[in-house]
Design a protein around this motif. Structure first.
Motif, short mmCIF file in Angstrom:
data_model
loop_
_atom_site.label_atom_id
_atom_site.label_comp_id
_atom_site.label_asym_id
_atom_site.label_seq_id
_atom_site.Cartn_x
_atom_site.Cartn_y
_atom_site.Cartn_z
N GLU A 140 -4.40 38.05 52.78
CA GLU A 140 -5.34 38.56 53.77
C GLU A 140 -5.77 37.47 54.74
O GLU A 140 -5.86 37.69 55.96
CB GLU A 140 -6.57 39.16 53.07
CG GLU A 140 -7.57 39.78 54.03
CD GLU A 140 -8.79 40.38 53.32
OE1 GLU A 140 -9.71 40.83 54.02
OE2 GLU A 140 -8.80 40.40 52.07
N GLU A 162 -3.05 36.79 57.33
CA GLU A 162 -2.96 37.81 58.38
C GLU A 162 -4.13 37.70 59.35
O GLU A 162 -3.97 37.89 60.56
CB GLU A 162 -2.91 39.20 57.74
CG GLU A 162 -1.71 39.42 56.82
CD GLU A 162 -0.39 38.97 57.42
OE1 GLU A 162 -0.08 39.39 58.56
OE2 GLU A 162 0.33 38.20 56.76
N LYS A 163 -5.32 37.38 58.83
CA LYS A 163 -6.49 37.22 59.71
C LYS A 163 -6.32 36.02 60.65
O LYS A 163 -6.76 36.06 61.80
CB LYS A 163 -7.76 37.05 58.87
CG LYS A 163 -8.28 38.35 58.27
CD LYS A 163 -9.66 38.16 57.66
CE LYS A 163 -10.24 39.49 57.20
NZ LYS A 163 -11.63 39.37 56.68
N GLY A 216 -3.49 35.02 61.70
CA GLY A 216 -2.29 35.21 62.52
C GLY A 216 -1.19 34.25 62.15
O GLY A 216 -0.27 34.02 62.95
N THR A 243 1.12 33.92 58.89
CA THR A 243 1.42 34.56 57.63
C THR A 243 1.82 33.57 56.54
O THR A 243 2.41 32.51 56.81
CB THR A 243 2.55 35.59 57.81
OG1 THR A 243 2.77 36.28 56.57
CG2 THR A 243 3.85 34.92 58.26
N LYS A 302 3.73 34.91 54.22
CA LYS A 302 4.85 35.68 53.70
C LYS A 302 6.18 35.31 54.36
O LYS A 302 7.12 36.10 54.37
CB LYS A 302 4.58 37.18 53.89
CG LYS A 302 3.33 37.67 53.16
CD LYS A 302 3.06 39.14 53.43
CE LYS A 302 1.81 39.62 52.72
NZ LYS A 302 1.53 41.05 53.00
#
Length: 314
Positions: free
Chosen positions: A195, A198-199, A201, A203, A205
């Protein structure tokens, strides 16, 4: 004389800005004007980077890379060099090579091999190297650091020589165990970091995404490999047992640094809450009955001499 003074003042100002670190509960973080990096850059965290270099080299059977470079590579770039230990080891192994390590944080030593140098540079900004410059570009553990991965791969493509190689190693940062349920601290930790990435910007992943993005950039003969990296000394294989012991050592001293910026600055947690979570995670990682592990991915890819594309999976 006035021009010389202006240059000197500018250099002092630049040096001051590079060395002006952010402080979060006694830990220092790089205060770059172009990007914010989520892990500390103090001695405690830097020791962890060197431990990581050691166990990754063990995992690769005492090799620094997997690409078929030959015996005389010439121009080599290490992107996000950290403490510079990989770049220095490569320079020692290949006296023919001119090795450049770049990073946003000036944590590299000043005593280095004569064919190795370090530069303060943000890989997310436009590269100023000549086109088709490098025989080999090395990228490792930049998860959570890059806002636009396709743009980074495009720069690698532009500045790698035809016939040259790029190699990247990235962890899937999710701690895995076949012995835990969905409410376990491993799952909570993994979800929080996903999380946060993603917040921001940026990643975490990238390991799962990099192969297709590399192909899209135009590279060919993409060889991807995956390892199961134990955490702790539970593996029966002697090499993996040692790798796991070093992995646990790295995590044990690095967990707080990982969590501080992410949970305090991104998620708004209080310091005491962070310490409780870190303590739970540290305790769980030391429980050998859980057989915890990470997955690590590598991708070795080739700058084409012709437009044909192919992908090889292992």
């Amino acid at each position: 004389m006035q021009e010389t003074n202006r240059i000197a003042e500018s250099t002092v100002s630049l040096t001051d800005s590079i060395l002006h670190y952010r402080q979060i509960h006694g830990r220092t973080f790089q205060n770059s004007k172009t990007t914010e990096y989520w892990a500390p850059n103090d001695d405690q965290q830097n020791d962890g980077l060197d431990i990581t270099h050691h166990y990754l080299t063990l995992l690769l059977d005492d090799q620094l890379f997997l690409a078929p470079l030959g015996d005389h590579p010439q121009n080599v770039l290490d992107v996000g060099t950290g403490t510079g230990i990989w770049a220095m080891d490569f320079a020692d192994q290949f006296p023919s090579a001119e090795v450049v390590g770049t990073d946003i944080s000036p944590i590299q030593p000043s005593w280095v091999p004569p064919n190795c140098k370090f530069e303060i540079d943000d890989a997310q900004m436009p590269w100023t190297w000549p086109v088709n410059r490098f025989d080999f570009v090395h990228i490792r553990n930049l998860h959570g650091s890059i806002r636009d991965w396709p743009a980074l791969y495009a720069q690698c493509f532009r500045h790698t020589k035809p016939g040259g190689f790029v190699e990247e190693l990235e962890f899937d940062i999710a701690t895995k165990s076949d012995k835990v349920g969905p409410d376990h601290i491993f799952v909570q930790w993994n979800n929080l970091f996903a999380e946060c990435g993603e917040k921001m910007g940026r990643t975490f992943k990238v390991a799962a995404q990099m192969k297709q993005q590399i192909i899209d950039a135009g590279f060919v003969d993409v060889v991807q490999k995956k390892w199961k990296v134990p955490i702790g000394g539970w593996a029966s294989d002697p090499k993996l047992k040692l790798v796991g012991q070093y992995t646990l050592l790295f995590l044990d001293q690095s967990l707080e640094g990982f969590a501080l910026y992410m949970l305090k600055e991104i998620m708004g947690w209080e310091y005491d809450e962070i310490q409780v979570l870190v303590a739970k995670m540290r305790q769980a990682l030391k429980d050998w009955r859980l057989y915890p592990y990470y997955e690590m991915y590598s991708a070795t890819f080739y700058f084409p001499l012709c437009p044909q594309r192919s992908v090889v999976n292992h």
